[in-house]
Design a protein around this motif. Sequence first.
Motif, short mmCIF file in Angstrom:
data_model
loop_
_atom_site.label_atom_id
_atom_site.label_comp_id
_atom_site.label_asym_id
_atom_site.label_seq_id
_atom_site.Cartn_x
_atom_site.Cartn_y
_atom_site.Cartn_z
N THR A 266 0.82 -1.21 0.00
CA THR A 266 0.00 0.00 0.00
C THR A 266 0.86 1.26 0.00
OG1 THR A 266 -1.71 -1.19 1.22
CG2 THR A 266 -1.85 1.21 1.21
N SER A 267 1.95 1.24 0.76
CA SER A 267 2.83 2.41 0.79
C SER A 267 3.57 2.60 -0.52
CB SER A 267 3.85 2.27 1.93
OG SER A 267 4.72 1.17 1.71
N ALA A 268 3.72 1.53 -1.30
CA ALA A 268 4.44 1.62 -2.58
C ALA A 268 3.54 2.13 -3.70
CB ALA A 268 5.03 0.26 -2.95
N VAL A 269 2.24 2.29 -3.47
CA VAL A 269 1.30 2.69 -4.54
C VAL A 269 1.63 4.04 -5.18
CG1 VAL A 269 -1.12 3.21 -5.03
CG2 VAL A 269 -0.52 1.19 -3.69
N PRO A 270 1.85 5.17 -4.44
CA PRO A 270 2.00 5.27 -2.98
C PRO A 270 0.72 5.77 -2.32
CG PRO A 270 2.94 7.21 -4.00
CD PRO A 270 2.34 6.39 -5.12
N ASN A 271 0.42 5.20 -1.15
CA ASN A 271 -0.68 5.67 -0.31
C ASN A 271 -0.20 5.54 1.13
OD1 ASN A 271 -3.05 6.40 0.92
ND2 ASN A 271 -4.35 5.12 -0.40
N VAL A 272 0.70 6.44 1.50
CA VAL A 272 1.33 6.37 2.82
C VAL A 272 0.32 6.54 3.95
CG1 VAL A 272 3.07 7.41 4.32
CG2 VAL A 272 3.56 7.08 1.89
N PRO A 273 -0.65 7.46 3.87
CA PRO A 273 -1.60 7.59 4.98
C PRO A 273 -2.39 6.31 5.25
CG PRO A 273 -1.67 9.55 3.62
CD PRO A 273 -0.81 8.56 2.90
N LEU A 274 -2.84 5.63 4.20
CA LEU A 274 -3.58 4.38 4.40
C LEU A 274 -2.66 3.31 4.97
CD1 LEU A 274 -6.15 2.74 4.13
CD2 LEU A 274 -5.51 2.24 1.74
N ALA A 275 -1.42 3.24 4.50
CA ALA A 275 -0.47 2.28 5.04
C ALA A 275 -0.18 2.55 6.51
CB ALA A 275 0.83 2.31 4.23
N ALA A 276 -0.08 3.83 6.88
CA ALA A 276 0.14 4.19 8.28
C ALA A 276 -1.04 3.78 9.14
CB ALA A 276 0.39 5.69 8.40
N ALA A 277 -2.26 3.97 8.63
CA ALA A 277 -3.45 3.56 9.39
C ALA A 277 -3.48 2.04 9.56
CB ALA A 277 -4.71 4.03 8.66
N MET A 278 -3.08 1.30 8.53
CA MET A 278 -3.00 -0.15 8.65
C MET A 278 -1.99 -0.55 9.72
SD MET A 278 -3.08 -1.48 4.70
CE MET A 278 -4.55 -1.36 3.69
N SER A 279 -0.85 0.15 9.74
CA SER A 279 0.18 -0.15 10.73
C SER A 279 -0.33 0.09 12.15
CB SER A 279 1.42 0.71 10.48
OG SER A 279 1.95 0.49 9.20
N VAL A 280 -1.05 1.18 12.35
CA VAL A 280 -1.59 1.48 13.69
C VAL A 280 -2.60 0.43 14.10
CG1 VAL A 280 -2.91 3.16 15.03
CG2 VAL A 280 -1.15 3.95 13.45
N VAL A 281 -3.49 0.05 13.19
CA VAL A 281 -4.48 -0.99 13.51
C VAL A 281 -3.80 -2.32 13.82
CG1 VAL A 281 -6.38 -2.35 12.54
CG2 VAL A 281 -6.32 0.12 12.19
N LEU A 282 -2.77 -2.65 13.04
CA LEU A 282 -2.05 -3.89 13.28
C LEU A 282 -1.33 -3.87 14.63
CD1 LEU A 282 -1.14 -6.63 12.17
CD2 LEU A 282 0.78 -5.46 11.07
#
Length: 303
Positions: A266-282
Motif C-alpha cells: 500500500t505504501s508503494a502505490v504510494p498511499n502512505v496515509p492508508l499504510a500508516a493507518a494499517m500499521s496502527v491498527v495492526l
Amino acid sequence: MTTEAVSAPRITPRRTPIKHKRAIAFFIAPFGVLFAAFYLLPIGFAIYQSLLVVEREGTFGKPTEVFGGLTQYFLVFQNDAFWASVGRVLLFGAVQVPVMLGFALVLALLLDSPLVKGKKFFRLAFFVPYAVPGVIAAIMWGYLYSPNLSPFAAFTSEFDLLSPSTVLWSIANVVTWVYVGYNMLIIYSALLALPSEIFEAARLDGANQWQIAWSIKIPLVAPAITLTAIFSIIGTLQLLAEPQVFRSFTSSVSSTFTPNMTVYATSAVPNVPLAAAMSVVLALATFVLSFAFLKFTQRKADK
C-alpha cells in the motif's frame, strides 16, 4: 471504672531522598534518547500520517496531504485484502506457535534430563538455525521446496510444497526451524534456575523422569513458556521476510499475503496515509491479542 480509648499516634512513612540524581539521569539519558528517536517518534509520526488524506486539484493535479480525521481508518476496515491477510496469519499462528513451543519444550526437557549425554553439543546444534538470518533461511528452504531446484526433486514433484494450499505451512516450517532453538534456550534457562532439591525429593518419593517433568518442571517453567508464546504471537503478526522471499519461488504468495506485506504494498502505490493507518491498527491488534493471552494465562495460573 471507665477506660479511655487512646488513639495510636499516626506514623507517616519517611521518604528516603534519592541520591545521585544527576548520575542516574546521565546513565538513563542514552537509552531515553534512542528510545524516543527510534520508537516513540516513529509511532507518533505513523499516527500523524494516518490522520491525513491525499487530495488533488483535478484528475492529474498535484497531490496534497490534508487532515482527514479517521477517514483512513474507515478505509482500513473496508479493505478486504488487509483483513484476509490478518486471518491468514492468525490461522498460521494458531497452528505454528503451539507446534513450535511444543518442540522447544521437549528439547529443553531433554537437555535438562540427567540421562542425556553431550548436552553442550546438542544445545549448540539446536540453537544454530536461529543464527541463520531469516532471509537466508527462507532462500535455502525455497530451493529445497522448488521442484526444479531441489535435490529431492522426486518428492517435490509429487507433493507441491509451494501450491496455494500448502505454501502457508511451508513457511510455517521455515519459521519453526529458525525459532525452536531460540525458544528452547529461554525455557532451558528457566529449568536451570530451578532448585535441585525439588527433584531430589521427588526421586526419593519414587517419581521417575517423566513424572518429574510433567508434574514439577513444566508447571514451574510456565512463566517462561508464556513469555515465549507472547513473543511468538507478536512475531506471527509481523511475518514478512519469509513470505516476501517465497514470492521469488511461487506465485501462490501475493503482495498482500501477510499484513506487513499489505502495508508495504500500500505504501508503494504510494498511499502512505492508508499504510500508516494499517500499521496502527495492526499494532493495536498485536497489543490486544498479546495482552488478552497474558491475562488468560495469569487467570489460569491463579486458579
